[in-house]
Design a protein around this motif. Structure first.
Motif, mmCIF file in Angstrom:
data_model
loop_
_atom_site.group_PDB
_atom_site.id
_atom_site.type_symbol
_atom_site.label_atom_id
_atom_site.label_comp_id
_atom_site.label_asym_id
_atom_site.label_seq_id
_atom_site.Cartn_x
_atom_site.Cartn_y
_atom_site.Cartn_z
ATOM 1 N N VAL A 179 -1.836 28.370 -41.614
ATOM 2 C CA VAL A 179 -1.788 29.622 -40.856
ATOM 3 C C VAL A 179 -3.073 29.791 -40.048
ATOM 4 O O VAL A 179 -3.047 30.106 -38.850
ATOM 5 C CB VAL A 179 -1.600 30.827 -41.800
ATOM 6 C CG1 VAL A 179 -1.821 32.139 -41.046
ATOM 7 C CG2 VAL A 179 -0.219 30.819 -42.410
ATOM 8 N N TYR A 180 -4.195 29.597 -40.697
ATOM 9 C CA TYR A 180 -5.494 29.741 -40.047
ATOM 10 C C TYR A 180 -5.647 28.759 -38.898
ATOM 11 O O TYR A 180 -6.199 29.090 -37.838
ATOM 12 C CB TYR A 180 -6.580 29.525 -41.095
ATOM 13 C CG TYR A 180 -8.000 29.659 -40.599
ATOM 14 C CD1 TYR A 180 -8.409 30.752 -39.845
ATOM 15 C CD2 TYR A 180 -8.951 28.695 -40.929
ATOM 16 C CE1 TYR A 180 -9.721 30.872 -39.407
ATOM 17 C CE2 TYR A 180 -10.258 28.804 -40.510
ATOM 18 C CZ TYR A 180 -10.643 29.899 -39.758
ATOM 19 O OH TYR A 180 -11.952 30.007 -39.324
ATOM 20 N N SER A 183 -2.277 29.727 -36.122
ATOM 21 C CA SER A 183 -1.944 31.079 -35.684
ATOM 22 C C SER A 183 -3.039 31.665 -34.791
ATOM 23 O O SER A 183 -4.182 31.190 -34.789
ATOM 24 C CB SER A 183 -1.745 32.006 -36.898
ATOM 25 O OG SER A 183 -0.669 31.574 -37.682
ATOM 26 N N GLU A 184 -2.679 32.705 -34.061
ATOM 27 C CA GLU A 184 -3.684 33.434 -33.297
ATOM 28 C C GLU A 184 -4.699 34.041 -34.257
ATOM 29 O O GLU A 184 -4.319 34.595 -35.289
ATOM 30 C CB GLU A 184 -3.029 34.537 -32.460
ATOM 31 C CG GLU A 184 -2.149 34.019 -31.336
ATOM 32 C CD GLU A 184 -2.949 33.239 -30.304
ATOM 33 O OE1 GLU A 184 -4.107 33.608 -30.038
ATOM 34 O OE2 GLU A 184 -2.420 32.241 -29.774
ATOM 35 N N VAL A 187 -4.221 37.781 -35.597
ATOM 36 C CA VAL A 187 -2.934 38.192 -36.155
ATOM 37 C C VAL A 187 -3.015 38.116 -37.682
ATOM 38 O O VAL A 187 -3.186 37.032 -38.237
ATOM 39 C CB VAL A 187 -1.790 37.297 -35.644
ATOM 40 C CG1 VAL A 187 -0.484 37.675 -36.327
ATOM 41 C CG2 VAL A 187 -1.670 37.406 -34.134
ATOM 42 N N THR A 189 -1.985 37.900 -41.603
ATOM 43 C CA THR A 189 -0.903 37.280 -42.375
ATOM 44 C C THR A 189 -1.131 37.577 -43.851
ATOM 45 O O THR A 189 -2.278 37.584 -44.313
ATOM 46 C CB THR A 189 -0.882 35.760 -42.157
ATOM 47 O OG1 THR A 189 -0.789 35.484 -40.756
ATOM 48 C CG2 THR A 189 0.305 35.120 -42.856
ATOM 49 N N THR A 237 8.737 39.556 -39.563
ATOM 50 C CA THR A 237 8.106 38.405 -38.940
ATOM 51 C C THR A 237 7.704 37.441 -40.042
ATOM 52 O O THR A 237 6.944 37.794 -40.934
ATOM 53 C CB THR A 237 6.873 38.811 -38.132
ATOM 54 O OG1 THR A 237 7.262 39.750 -37.127
ATOM 55 C CG2 THR A 237 6.243 37.608 -37.477
ATOM 56 N N SER A 239 5.963 33.931 -41.371
ATOM 57 C CA SER A 239 4.944 32.947 -41.017
ATOM 58 C C SER A 239 5.446 31.555 -41.403
ATOM 59 O O SER A 239 5.362 31.158 -42.570
ATOM 60 C CB SER A 239 3.627 33.261 -41.741
ATOM 61 O OG SER A 239 2.687 32.230 -41.519
ATOM 62 N N TRP A 240 5.988 30.824 -40.429
ATOM 63 C CA TRP A 240 6.474 29.481 -40.731
ATOM 64 C C TRP A 240 5.331 28.566 -41.134
ATOM 65 O O TRP A 240 5.512 27.617 -41.913
ATOM 66 C CB TRP A 240 7.234 28.902 -39.541
ATOM 67 C CG TRP A 240 6.388 28.626 -38.320
ATOM 68 C CD1 TRP A 240 6.188 29.427 -37.254
ATOM 69 C CD2 TRP A 240 5.630 27.422 -38.069
ATOM 70 N NE1 TRP A 240 5.355 28.823 -36.337
ATOM 71 C CE2 TRP A 240 5.004 27.590 -36.815
ATOM 72 C CE3 TRP A 240 5.435 26.238 -38.771
ATOM 73 C CZ2 TRP A 240 4.179 26.615 -36.257
ATOM 74 C CZ3 TRP A 240 4.614 25.256 -38.222
ATOM 75 C CH2 TRP A 240 4.002 25.457 -36.977
ATOM 76 N N GLN A 241 4.135 28.853 -40.619
ATOM 77 C CA GLN A 241 2.986 28.025 -40.977
ATOM 78 C C GLN A 241 2.696 28.095 -42.477
ATOM 79 O O GLN A 241 2.420 27.072 -43.118
ATOM 80 C CB GLN A 241 1.741 28.468 -40.192
ATOM 81 C CG GLN A 241 1.867 28.321 -38.685
ATOM 82 C CD GLN A 241 2.373 29.593 -38.020
ATOM 83 O OE1 GLN A 241 3.022 30.424 -38.657
ATOM 84 N NE2 GLN A 241 2.060 29.755 -36.739
ATOM 85 N N ARG A 288 -10.765 24.531 -37.836
ATOM 86 C CA ARG A 288 -10.439 25.785 -37.151
ATOM 87 C C ARG A 288 -11.673 26.667 -37.017
ATOM 88 O O ARG A 288 -11.872 27.316 -35.958
ATOM 89 C CB ARG A 288 -9.353 26.522 -37.926
ATOM 90 C CG ARG A 288 -8.900 27.821 -37.288
ATOM 91 C CD ARG A 288 -8.376 27.602 -35.877
ATOM 92 N NE ARG A 288 -7.633 28.757 -35.397
ATOM 93 C CZ ARG A 288 -7.300 28.935 -34.131
ATOM 94 N NH1 ARG A 288 -7.638 28.033 -33.211
ATOM 95 N NH2 ARG A 288 -6.611 30.012 -33.771
#
Length: 293
Positions: A179-180, A183-184, A187, A189, A237, A239-241, A288
């Motif tokens: 996710v990190y 993703s933006e 945003v 999560t 929504t 989070s597919w990540q 990241r």
């Protein structure tokens, strides 16, 4: 009549299994099987062979992964559910707590609630795991806790407490890392779904290891992924990540935990796999962070 169907566990007839007790030859499922010097034994044969006295830990019955068979095989799952529920109730009474726990890469909008919110890129690495225990909607926590109980309970019984907890935490971390990374950064999560997907990944490995019928497990994985990627409308929504990261991490750690490795090397393989999974997640996090700073 389906002659290819596996027999049912003698204690849980609805659970098909390809494993039999090496002493009485009755079919046994992961919750009932206890690792012996050769193969697996059922609880009755273990009790008959060891008497009623307490056993030293070194000689205690073992799960398929080498963990000690516990009196309550679902204790860790219950504790994890309890922690999630307590955090949910705490957030209801103090919404600012959610801002301090959610996974964000770089975010400042809620400064008026809790002061500066810097995010993971500024060193708040605790968010990668605290977000796994955070829910702010009732439907969200109910869905995740049902998944944790249904998938996690049998897996805990098969792995043992410590190994099961390692799968859960590393899967949560792996989901948060992806996710990190993808993703933006602003945003938020949250939720335990990444860790639950990790337990599902380890369950696939367990089913394969025990030579279970794989179709029901594969159908479950496909269904969960469809729900991940197909928009359902409304405010939901997903989070597919987190789901993909958790699934891959759980499958990787499950492979290490359930690899049929000889005696003294088993622990080395298991915890070595955990270390590899942690280092891979840490590498993604550092990559990241370097991009955002």
């Amino acid at each position: 009549m389906d002659t290819d169907r596996l027999p049912g566990c003698y204690r849980h007839p609805d659970r098909d299994t390809g494993i039999r007790c090496t002493r009485c030859e009755r079919p046994i499922c992961p919750e009932c099987m206890i690792s012996a010097s050769v193969g697996f034994q059922c609880p009755e044969c273990v009790r008959a062979g060891s008497g009623t006295g307490h056993q030293p830990t070194a000689n205690a019955p073992r799960t398929i992964a080498g963990g000690v068979v516990a009196a309550d095989p679902h204790l860790v799952t219950k504790i994890l559910i309890g922690i999630n529920v307590l955090v949910f109730l705490a957030v209801l009474s103090d919404p600012a707590l959610a801002v301090q726990m959610e996974l964000i890469g770089r975010y400042r909008e809620f400064e008026y609630l809790v002061g500066p919110v810097r995010g993971v890129s500024a060193g708040e690495y605790h968010r990668l795991l605290t977000s796994v225990f955070l829910h702010i909607e009732w439907w969200h926590i109910i869905g995740n806790m049902i998944g944790l109980w249904v998938i996690g309970g049998p897996l805990e019984a098969a792995l043992g407490r410590v190994r099961y907890l390692a799968v859960f935490l590393l899967s949560g971390l792996g989901g948060s890392a992806l996710v990190y990374l993808l993703s933006e950064p602003n945003v938020p999560t949250l939720g335990a779904s990444g860790a639950v997907f990790g337990l599902l990944g380890a369950t696939v490995v367990l089913a394969k290891r025990l030579r279970y019928e794989m179709r029901p497990v594969i159908v479950m994985v496909v269904l969960m992924l469809v729900l991940t990627f197909v928009p359902l409308g409304g405010a939901l929504t997903v989070s597919w990540q987190a789901h993909v990261g958790g699934l891959v991490t759980g499958a990787l750690v499950g492979l290490g935990m359930l690899m049929p490795t000889a005696g003294r090397h088993r622990a080395l393989v298991q915890w070595g796999t955990c270390a590899v999974a942690f280092l891979l997640a840490a590498m993604l996090i550092l990559i990241r962070t370097a991009e955002l700073t």
